[in-house]
Write an enzyme that holds these catalytic residues in place. Structure first.
Site, mmCIF file in Angstrom:
data_model
loop_
_atom_site.group_PDB
_atom_site.id
_atom_site.type_symbol
_atom_site.label_atom_id
_atom_site.label_comp_id
_atom_site.label_asym_id
_atom_site.label_seq_id
_atom_site.Cartn_x
_atom_site.Cartn_y
_atom_site.Cartn_z
ATOM 1 N N CYS A 77 -6.833 1.516 -7.672
ATOM 2 C CA CYS A 77 -8.047 2.329 -7.551
ATOM 3 C C CYS A 77 -8.185 3.281 -8.734
ATOM 4 C CB CYS A 77 -8.022 3.123 -6.246
ATOM 5 S SG CYS A 77 -9.475 4.169 -5.991
ATOM 6 N N CYS A 86 -4.539 8.574 -0.968
ATOM 7 C CA CYS A 86 -3.322 7.806 -1.258
ATOM 8 C C CYS A 86 -2.387 8.651 -2.115
ATOM 9 C CB CYS A 86 -3.646 6.512 -1.999
ATOM 10 S SG CYS A 86 -4.636 5.338 -1.045
ATOM 11 N N CYS A 399 4.967 6.500 14.984
ATOM 12 C CA CYS A 399 4.284 6.888 13.745
ATOM 13 C C CYS A 399 4.986 8.070 13.085
ATOM 14 C CB CYS A 399 2.815 7.211 14.012
ATOM 15 S SG CYS A 399 2.556 8.535 15.214
#
Length: 445
Positions: A77, A86, A399
């Site tokens: 990106c 990110c 998670c």
């Protein structure tokens, strides 16, 4: 009087990167002080500029890679150094997964020296175009005469000016410029703080959060945009309960996704919690059910079941499945999905699993298998009840490796063994670690 921030040096400084922080920054030690540096990998020599200087540590951003790590790759990106969505696009995907495995191993070892009997192969999938849900900020900047649409910038609250997002599904990620043009053309552009996008297998929904009523012209602009793309269009004038669809007005009121391995289809509202990585989810659910080793005569308990992501597929294998979730709306969605798939061997209950469950009928039963998929805080209170619930095998989807490790230690103390564990790369290019662990009741000698 407020303390004045120390003026930052303009000239780049050299640094040797020793290791990686929990949030993906390179760590260097200079003159006895720790510096956290964005866009830097272990083993690299970099030139960096300070972004903050504090008493105990400094922060910076690499502006030149003098000696690159063999793990460095070109980010997919163009906005990777600016956007906070990110943190690891400059690291090869394979090394990202290895790092996540190391984090899980370290966390298990840290809490009581735990080590699974078997390490599962990592679950991986596409590293771009995988994310099916996103909430993006919208900001009209009057001084510049422009509107920003995007995620927050790294280390601050400003909205990054994005053109594309390579981790979102292409139908959304490659339309950010179009979304910005749409937002900028609205009369209410200064009163729209965010938009939300959610995708099922076949449809995309756009939700507009607006602080003031929208004019007829604005509503028509939104309708035209969504109709042209075939997207569902929702408005949100208040809290989440005010979300309502304005197009299409007829037809299916839900998005949906399929679990081909189980032959089932799950419907969801765009604001419902669903896994954002559809490909990993399609692999994770059958893996978890295989690890549970469910038989047709088994009764299964699914804790933190949501809308039935595991519950519905499990019902295709088990004699009976009981799902528990804090939200009554999700319980209703679970029953809706049971009817959608012509399943009658399920029941759902609404209860806050961090609270005492002794008065709940489902908690006074025993089960053959238990699946746990808790939030980041873990499931310590429920874990303490496992011996009473009777299951000989437990699968725990996590998670947060720290709370998984804590809860694993408790399960071991209660007479279970850690049979297997592994990571699932649910969020490529981030430091988020999704993992799965299998516990079996130890046989009494």
């Amino acid at each position: 009087m407020a303390r004045r921030r120390k003026q930052l040096p303009e000239t780049p400084e050299p640094a040797s990167i020793e290791t990686l922080s929990h949030d993906g920054r390179g760590i260097a030690r200079r003159d006895g002080k720790t510096t956290f540096i964005d866009n830097a990998l272990p083993g690299e020599e970099v030139m960096f500029k300070f972004t903050y200087m504090r008493r105990k540590f400094d922060e910076g951003k690499a502006v030149e890679i003098v000696t690159a790590s063999p793990d460095r790759v070109t980010p997919p990106c163009e906005h990777s150094t600016l956007c906070g969505g990110c943190s690891l696009q400059h690291m090869s995907p394979e090394v990202q997964v290895s790092r996540k495995q190391a984090v899980l191993r370290e966390q298990l070892a840290h809490f009581g020296g735990l080590e699974p009997e078997e390490w599962l192969a990592p679950l991986t999938g596409p590293v771009t175009g995988y994310r099916s849900k996103a909430r993006m900020g919208v900001k009209y900047v009057e001084a510049k005469g422009e509107t920003l649409v995007g995620f927050r910038e790294k280390r601050n609250s400003f909205i990054a000016q994005l053109h594309t997002c390579e981790v979102l599904i292409p139908d959304v990620g490659h339309r950010i410029d179009e979304l910005r043009t749409l937002m900028h053309g609205l009369e209410s552009r200064s009163r729209i703080p965010q938009i939300e996008l959610a995708a099922g297998d076949d449809d995309v929904a756009l939700i507009i959060r607006h602080l003031d009523p929208l004019s007829e012209a604005d509503q028509q602009a939104l309708l035209g945009f969504c109709q042209n793309l075939g997207w569902h269009c929702y408005l949100q004038p208040g809290n989440e309960s005010t979300v309502h669809r304005i197009w299409p007005q007829e037809g299916e009121q839900r998005l949906y996704y399929k679990h081909p391995s189980a032959g089932v289809e799950l419907a969801f509202h765009p604001t419902d919690f669903t896994q954002v990585n559809a490909e990993i989810n399609r692999k994770m659910v059958p893996l978890a059910l295989d690890l549970l080793d469910i038989s047709p005569d088994h009764t299964v308990l699914d804790l933190f079941c949501g809308l039935g992501n595991f519950t519905i597929p499990a019902a295709k294998r088990a004699g009976k499945v009981v799902g528990v979730e804090v939200s009554q709306a999700m319980v209703e969605r679970g029953y809706e999905n049971a009817r959608r798939n012509s399943l009658e061997n399920l029941e759902f209950h609404a209860w806050d699993l961090s609270q005492d469950v002794s008065g709940q009928a489902w908690a006074r039963q025993t089960y053959d298998r238990i699946l746990i998929d808790p939030p980041r805080t873990g499931a310590l209170e429920m874990v303490k009840l496992m011996p009473r619930l009777g299951a000989s095998k437990i699968v725990y989807v996590s998670c947060n490796p720290a709370t998984l490790a804590r809860d694993a230690g408790e399960l071991m103390a209660l007479g279970y063994r850690l049979k297997a564990a592994g990571v699932m790369d649910m969020f490529p290019h981030t430091t988020h670690v999704e993992s799965i662990a299998v516990f079996e009741k130890m046989k009494k000698k």
